[in-house]
Design a protein around this motif. Structure first.
Motif, PDB file in Angstrom:
ATOM      1  N   ASN A   1      66.363 -69.271 -25.021  1.00  0.00           N
ATOM      2  CA  ASN A   1      65.256 -70.118 -25.459  1.00  0.00           C
ATOM      3  C   ASN A   1      65.374 -71.497 -24.810  1.00  0.00           C
ATOM      4  OD1 ASN A   1      66.066 -68.255 -27.989  1.00  0.00           O
ATOM      5  ND2 ASN A   1      63.859 -68.587 -27.980  1.00  0.00           N
ATOM      6  N   ASP A   2      64.216 -72.106 -24.546  1.00  0.00           N
ATOM      7  CA  ASP A   2      64.240 -73.447 -23.960  1.00  0.00           C
ATOM      8  C   ASP A   2      64.383 -74.496 -25.051  1.00  0.00           C
ATOM      9  OD1 ASP A   2      61.751 -73.662 -25.201  1.00  0.00           O
ATOM     10  OD2 ASP A   2      60.626 -73.347 -23.351  1.00  0.00           O
ATOM     11  N   SER A   3      64.294 -75.759 -24.671  1.00  0.00           N
ATOM     12  CA  SER A   3      64.494 -76.857 -25.621  1.00  0.00           C
ATOM     13  C   SER A   3      63.430 -76.905 -26.703  1.00  0.00           C
ATOM     14  CB  SER A   3      64.535 -78.194 -24.867  1.00  0.00           C
ATOM     15  OG  SER A   3      63.322 -78.394 -24.153  1.00  0.00           O
ATOM     16  N   GLN A   4      62.274 -76.264 -26.443  1.00  0.00           N
ATOM     17  CA  GLN A   4      61.197 -76.218 -27.424  1.00  0.00           C
ATOM     18  C   GLN A   4      61.274 -74.993 -28.324  1.00  0.00           C
ATOM     19  OE1 GLN A   4      59.143 -78.853 -27.605  1.00  0.00           O
ATOM     20  NE2 GLN A   4      60.278 -79.755 -25.876  1.00  0.00           N
ATOM     21  N   GLY A   5      62.263 -74.159 -28.083  1.00  0.00           N
ATOM     22  CA  GLY A   5      62.406 -72.949 -28.881  1.00  0.00           C
ATOM     23  C   GLY A   5      61.633 -71.759 -28.356  1.00  0.00           C
ATOM     24  N   ASP A   6      60.953 -71.917 -27.222  1.00  0.00           N
ATOM     25  CA  ASP A   6      60.198 -70.808 -26.632  1.00  0.00           C
ATOM     26  C   ASP A   6      61.122 -69.895 -25.836  1.00  0.00           C
ATOM     27  OD1 ASP A   6      57.796 -71.833 -27.638  1.00  0.00           O
ATOM     28  OD2 ASP A   6      57.547 -73.155 -25.895  1.00  0.00           O
ATOM     29  N   GLU A   7      60.773 -68.621 -25.795  1.00  0.00           N
ATOM     30  CA  GLU A   7      61.580 -67.649 -25.070  1.00  0.00           C
ATOM     31  C   GLU A   7      61.517 -67.893 -23.556  1.00  0.00           C
ATOM     32  OE1 GLU A   7      60.008 -63.911 -26.234  1.00  0.00           O
ATOM     33  OE2 GLU A   7      61.079 -63.843 -28.150  1.00  0.00           O
ATOM     34  N   LYS A   8      62.654 -67.733 -22.902  1.00  0.00           N
ATOM     35  CA  LYS A   8      62.710 -67.815 -21.447  1.00  0.00           C
ATOM     36  C   LYS A   8      62.917 -66.406 -20.892  1.00  0.00           C
ATOM     37  CE  LYS A   8      66.117 -70.689 -20.887  1.00  0.00           C
ATOM     38  NZ  LYS A   8      67.078 -71.595 -20.192  1.00  0.00           N
ATOM     39  N   TRP A   9      62.121 -66.060 -19.882  1.00  0.00           N
ATOM     40  CA  TRP A   9      62.164 -64.717 -19.311  1.00  0.00           C
ATOM     41  C   TRP A   9      62.480 -64.778 -17.824  1.00  0.00           C
ATOM     42  CZ3 TRP A   9      61.497 -60.083 -21.949  1.00  0.00           C
ATOM     43  CH2 TRP A   9      61.129 -60.208 -23.294  1.00  0.00           C
TER      44      TRP A   9
ATOM     45  N   GLU B   1      68.260 -69.886  -9.956  1.00  0.00           N
ATOM     46  CA  GLU B   1      69.571 -69.252  -9.799  1.00  0.00           C
ATOM     47  C   GLU B   1      69.991 -68.535 -11.081  1.00  0.00           C
ATOM     48  OE1 GLU B   1      73.930 -70.436  -7.922  1.00  0.00           O
ATOM     49  OE2 GLU B   1      72.716 -71.979  -8.888  1.00  0.00           O
ATOM     50  N   ASP B   2      69.802 -69.185 -12.217  1.00  0.00           N
ATOM     51  CA  ASP B   2      70.146 -68.577 -13.505  1.00  0.00           C
ATOM     52  C   ASP B   2      69.299 -67.336 -13.759  1.00  0.00           C
ATOM     53  OD1 ASP B   2      71.314 -68.313 -16.081  1.00  0.00           O
ATOM     54  OD2 ASP B   2      69.608 -69.363 -16.974  1.00  0.00           O
ATOM     55  N   ARG B   3      68.023 -67.397 -13.410  1.00  0.00           N
ATOM     56  CA  ARG B   3      67.149 -66.243 -13.633  1.00  0.00           C
ATOM     57  C   ARG B   3      67.564 -65.051 -12.771  1.00  0.00           C
ATOM     58  NH1 ARG B   3      63.369 -70.408 -13.736  1.00  0.00           N
ATOM     59  NH2 ARG B   3      62.776 -70.078 -11.571  1.00  0.00           N
ATOM     60  N   LEU B   4      67.871 -65.291 -11.508  1.00  0.00           N
ATOM     61  CA  LEU B   4      68.217 -64.186 -10.619  1.00  0.00           C
ATOM     62  C   LEU B   4      69.548 -63.539 -10.998  1.00  0.00           C
ATOM     63  CD1 LEU B   4      67.024 -65.484  -7.130  1.00  0.00           C
ATOM     64  CD2 LEU B   4      65.788 -64.178  -8.859  1.00  0.00           C
ATOM     65  N   PHE B   5      70.524 -64.346 -11.390  1.00  0.00           N
ATOM     66  CA  PHE B   5      71.781 -63.761 -11.851  1.00  0.00           C
ATOM     67  C   PHE B   5      71.572 -62.974 -13.143  1.00  0.00           C
ATOM     68  CE2 PHE B   5      74.034 -66.543  -8.882  1.00  0.00           C
ATOM     69  CZ  PHE B   5      75.069 -65.710  -8.496  1.00  0.00           C
ATOM     70  N   SER B   6      70.677 -63.454 -14.008  1.00  0.00           N
ATOM     71  CA  SER B   6      70.400 -62.738 -15.257  1.00  0.00           C
ATOM     72  C   SER B   6      69.760 -61.389 -14.986  1.00  0.00           C
ATOM     73  CB  SER B   6      69.481 -63.581 -16.152  1.00  0.00           C
ATOM     74  OG  SER B   6      70.113 -64.781 -16.545  1.00  0.00           O
ATOM     75  N   ILE B   7      68.866 -61.329 -14.002  1.00  0.00           N
ATOM     76  CA  ILE B   7      68.244 -60.052 -13.635  1.00  0.00           C
ATOM     77  C   ILE B   7      69.314 -59.073 -13.167  1.00  0.00           C
ATOM     78  CG2 ILE B   7      66.702 -58.914 -12.004  1.00  0.00           C
ATOM     79  CD1 ILE B   7      65.044 -61.494 -11.961  1.00  0.00           C
TER      80      ILE B   7
END
Length: 225
Positions: A41-49, A144-150
């Motif tokens: 989740n981001d700083s606003q509490g929304d989901e990050k995908w 970078e964080d997104r690609l490693f997470s995938i």
């Protein structure tokens, strides 16, 4: 760069599987599977995908509606943001397959994220800097964080491979010198017998051996997990 239409053209970055015919029961294809993964989740509490499908253009809402109705996440954006998402996906396809395919044994995308993260990160940043300087494209913050997470979430059993016929569409598309990318591709051609039917751009330096410790089973060569 390739003469594609821009704002009005409906285009999609595919974030779902494309099963082959006959892969399901009765000889039909399996239903496409959403490959998006939630990474917090981001700083606003929304989901990050990460890895979600992205559509732009005149009919982006129609495309997203059909995909969402079948359980596949699809974000609708304007062309410039779609272009960033497209290059982010191109970065993943190039880096993970190149870094993993040059190993002595079969390596999947999850292995690259776990054992060869420094090489993947260095190559990603080299290509990302080339995009910024050559095409004025700055990737969205946190790529970078997104690609490693995938890779960690969806990359198990997805084998790294270099296909000659895909060279001009998957690797030879990045602007700039791409020195590290071409070092690895030349190593793949000279030492691993890959990419034999393509002309890999030459670089001044020669990669005599891979810079990171080689994997031995579940351990690296230096004994670290």
């Amino acid at each position: 760069e390739f003469g594609l239409c821009r704002d009005a053209m409906t285009q999609v970055v595919v974030g779902f599987s494309l099963p082959k015919l006959g892969s399901g029961l009765g000889g039909v294809a399996k239903k496409p599977e959403d490959l998006a993964c939630m990474i917090g989740n981001d700083s606003q509490g929304d989901e990050k995908w990460a890895g979600e499908s992205v559509a732009c253009g005149k009919w982006n809402g129609a495309v997203a509606g059909r995909l969402n109705a079948n359980g596949i996440r699809c974000k609708t954006v304007f062309y410039r943001e779609w272009r960033r998402a497209m290059w982010e996906r191109a970065l993943y396809d190039a880096v993970w397959n190149v870094v993993g395919a040059v190993r002595d044994e079969q390596t999947d995308h999850a292995d690259v994220a776990m054992f060869f993260e420094l090489e993947a990160s260095d190559m990603m940043w080299e290509l990302a800097n080339g995009l910024r300087g050559g095409l004025a494209v700055t990737l969205i913050y946190g790529f970078e964080d997104r690609l490693f997470s995938i890779a960690e979430t969806r990359g198990k059993d997805e084998q790294c491979e270099l296909i000659d016929e895909m060279f001009d569409y998957m690797l030879n598309v990045f602007p700039g010198q791409c020195r590290m990318l071409w070092e690895y591709c030349n190593y793949a051609k000279d030492e691993r017998g890959l990419l034999q039917s393509v002309n890999v751009p030459s670089v001044p330096s020669h990669l005599g051996e891979l810079p990171s410790p080689m994997r031995q089973g579940n351990l690296r060569a230096d004994g670290n997990i």
